[in-house]
Enzyme design. Structure first.
Site, PDB file in Angstrom:
ATOM      1  N   ASN A  31      77.578 -32.234  59.883  1.00 17.73           N
ATOM      2  CA  ASN A  31      77.239 -33.631  60.180  1.00 17.73           C
ATOM      3  C   ASN A  31      77.787 -34.111  61.522  1.00 17.73           C
ATOM      4  O   ASN A  31      77.731 -35.301  61.830  1.00 17.73           O
ATOM      5  CB  ASN A  31      77.756 -34.544  59.049  1.00 17.73           C
ATOM      6  N   ARG A  37      73.893 -33.132  52.164  1.00 12.66           N
ATOM      7  CA  ARG A  37      74.306 -31.981  51.382  1.00 12.66           C
ATOM      8  C   ARG A  37      73.438 -31.782  50.136  1.00 12.66           C
ATOM      9  O   ARG A  37      73.556 -30.756  49.462  1.00 12.66           O
ATOM     10  CB  ARG A  37      75.774 -32.101  50.965  1.00 12.66           C
ATOM     11  N   ASP A  71      85.056 -31.412  52.315  1.00 11.98           N
ATOM     12  CA  ASP A  71      85.676 -30.607  53.377  1.00 11.98           C
ATOM     13  C   ASP A  71      87.172 -30.871  53.551  1.00 11.98           C
ATOM     14  O   ASP A  71      87.754 -30.504  54.567  1.00 11.98           O
ATOM     15  CB  ASP A  71      84.922 -30.787  54.704  1.00 11.98           C
ATOM     16  N   ASP A  72      87.796 -31.513  52.562  1.00  6.83           N
ATOM     17  CA  ASP A  72      89.256 -31.673  52.598  1.00  6.83           C
ATOM     18  C   ASP A  72      89.885 -31.214  51.282  1.00  6.83           C
ATOM     19  O   ASP A  72      91.062 -31.477  51.040  1.00  6.83           O
ATOM     20  CB  ASP A  72      89.632 -33.124  52.893  1.00  6.83           C
ATOM     21  N   ASP A 100      76.365 -40.822  46.581  1.00  8.58           N
ATOM     22  CA  ASP A 100      75.429 -39.746  46.276  1.00  8.58           C
ATOM     23  C   ASP A 100      75.854 -39.053  44.981  1.00  8.58           C
ATOM     24  O   ASP A 100      75.019 -38.597  44.197  1.00  8.58           O
ATOM     25  CB  ASP A 100      75.344 -38.739  47.427  1.00  8.58           C
ATOM     26  N   ASP A 101      77.155 -39.019  44.748  1.00  6.17           N
ATOM     27  CA  ASP A 101      77.649 -38.359  43.537  1.00  6.17           C
ATOM     28  C   ASP A 101      77.402 -39.214  42.284  1.00  6.17           C
ATOM     29  O   ASP A 101      77.055 -38.684  41.228  1.00  6.17           O
ATOM     30  CB  ASP A 101      79.133 -38.002  43.667  1.00  6.17           C
ATOM     31  N   ARG A 128      81.350 -48.543  45.096  1.00  4.87           N
ATOM     32  CA  ARG A 128      81.045 -47.659  43.974  1.00  4.87           C
ATOM     33  C   ARG A 128      80.569 -48.473  42.766  1.00  4.87           C
ATOM     34  O   ARG A 128      79.602 -48.099  42.104  1.00  4.87           O
ATOM     35  CB  ARG A 128      82.264 -46.825  43.604  1.00  4.87           C
TER      36      ARG A 128
END
Lengths: 345, 345
Positions: B115, B149, B166-167, B259-260, B308
């Site tokens: 990204n 993703r 990515d962490d 997105d989750d 959220r």
């Protein structure tokens, strides 16, 4: 209608043409087509009517059955379980445990398998200390057999059995949670005591617990059996047990042991996957030290562990296969005890 | 054959009879029947031949594909998974994590969703530090979108996706175990981060974790979502996501979030049961404090938590229902860490 059709026939040029399929005049053809159409429509209506009449009846029967069950016991027997507790020479423990178990939510009924042959069941005492939340039935047995608890009891009305040894105290939160897990995995034994079989290079199996070599090459341990003496399982497995070869019953009678190992074999064979799911108990105790009867459980016999290994190999022989399958799934209740899912930082 | 038939015609009285269906003489009829039969037989033979020719080819193609995949990657794509890791402005963490993840057993391939728009992907650097155990594909994106993703990547060959932020560093034993759990529950998200929605008397939902009121009246807590940023799920759900209403994509793009949550809605709705299963991680760390980029994750934004909750209510609106279902099943690996199933005495 016939009148109108005749008029149509006269005015409509197409019907006056010869039907190319058949040599009959158009008018006769027309009447025959009309009759045929009417017959077809009538037949379809009859079929539709029959279907409409049949379907609700099937549903009604199911609804009636459910309602009858709900009425008779005040709860649906799909959402309740029956406690089967076999007892021998530990009536003090039994009564103490019954005081606890009789109050567990979703319990439908208790069946006490009374292996104290020749001794009266404690019905009078029990009734004198009523009323009780649910019915408790004391079933006098004809012989002191380990497999007595695996009979198809006519009093059993629920899909689920809770089977508990007469020295085992399982806390209510554990039972409520494990029952909810069983409802999600109704074809497996959902219980609190995992065990495993261990293969050796000779092909001879051993029976054991965590002290034994973990099978496979990965991390952690595996289990291949969930002992029925602290578990939920589907009541139809009692019928399945009764249908097994006589050699299985003979093995259990000879050893006065291994009925639970046999059940795991039978179920694993039946469902083609691991026989049980282990639920980690939060609060489960063995009360055998508290009995005044002086009687210790069967597992104190010197030959007990060796018998269990013996049984495994005998059962492999009887079934000509090793149907047990390993699993490493351990289920706990999310957030009970409090914050049990917090990860290490 | 024609000769023999003519003889048959002369000697066989039945063929000389008039066909009652048609007025042609028997002999002509016979030849026509013969021709018709021959044509039918020929057609059938051609069809059978075609089928015989086609079937093994299809099987061979599949076999060839499997063999090619096994050869190229050394493992069947039914028993392997693809890591999808989206990255933004944390290349130092990314490369550190890739060094770890590339060696995880059963990993088929890594797809890095790059990204960092306008910045070259680190292919050269990656290749210069080869050879690597498995292929890693850096996919340059056209815009920095959270939902990048969730594309249907043509490079993805496995039934299972491992999606990791990515962490996030998840230990190999945790991954190996969680993958084995996913293989037993392939229609659910099997992951390490549980969350829940909480209903309020107004009908408006809130999003939260353990700090929030546990729903229901029983013991413990419940979860209704498993976050995809540390989870295994079925790769077909990427296609399912792409088929969702445009409003869902718009919501994710507007918030650069959720997105989750959307995936949990979609999957719960699709399978009619709880979207995920929580596996308690033994060793999982967040490395974001270790980055040199100075960049903190999205969840540090002030409005993150409120967003959220906002997303949950928006999604209920879009789908005109609340499909999320609660669960309190927590799965751990039996015997790992050692003796983690020993009960309190």
């Amino acid at each position: 209608m016939k009148q109108g059709y005749r008029n149509m026939m006269v005015t409509n040029p197409t019907t006056a043409k010869c039907c190319h399929i058949c040599k009959l005049p158009g008018r006769v053809m027309g009447i025959r087509v009309l009759r045929f159409s009417l017959v077809v429509i009538l037949v379809l209506l009859l079929v539709a009517g029959a279907l409409t009449a049949l379907l609700p009846t099937v549903k009604e029967d199911k609804m009636l059955m459910l309602r009858r069950e709900i009425k008779s016991q005040g709860k649906s027997t799909l959402d309740a379980f029956t406690l089967i507790m076999q007892t021998y020479n530990r009536t003090d423990l039994l009564l103490k445990l019954l005081n606890h178990y009789q109050a567990v939510p979703n319990l439908h009924k208790v069946i006490v398998v009374w292996n104290n042959i020749g001794e009266k069941t404690p019905d009078e005492l029990w009734n004198s200390l009523g009323p009780h939340p649910i019915p408790v039935i004391f079933k006098q047995q004809t012989a002191n057999r380990m497999r007595n608890r695996l009979q198809v009891f006519p009093e059993l009305e629920t899909n689920a059995v809770l089977m508990v040894d007469d020295d085992t105290l399982i806390s209510t939160p554990d039972l409520v949670f494990a029952f909810s897990v069983w409802q999600q995995f109704p074809d497996q034994i959902v219980g609190f005591v995992p065990r495993k079989h261990v293969p050796t290079s000779s092909g001879i199996y051993s029976y054991g617990s965590f002290e034994m070599q973990a099978p496979g090459s990965g991390n952690g341990d595996q289990y291949s059996m969930v002992l029925i003496g602290a578990s939920f399982f589907n009541s139809k497995y009692l019928e399945l047990f009764q249908r097994q070869p006589a050699a299985v019953r003979a093995l259990i009678d000879d050893t006065q042991n291994c009925d639970d190992i046999a059940m795991n074999f039978i179920i694993a064979k039946h469902i083609g996957k691991t026989s049980g799911i282990f639920v980690k108990p939060v609060n489960m105790d063995n009360l055998e030290k508290e009995t005044n009867s002086g009687y210790s459980g069967m597992w104190h016999r010197a030959e007990h562990a060796l018998q269990r290994s013996f049984c495994i190999n005998k059962l492999v022989n009887i079934y000509d296969s090793m149907p047990l399958k390993y699993s490493n799934i351990m289920i706990s209740q999310f957030g009970f005890p409090y914050a049990n899912y917090k990860r290490k930082m």
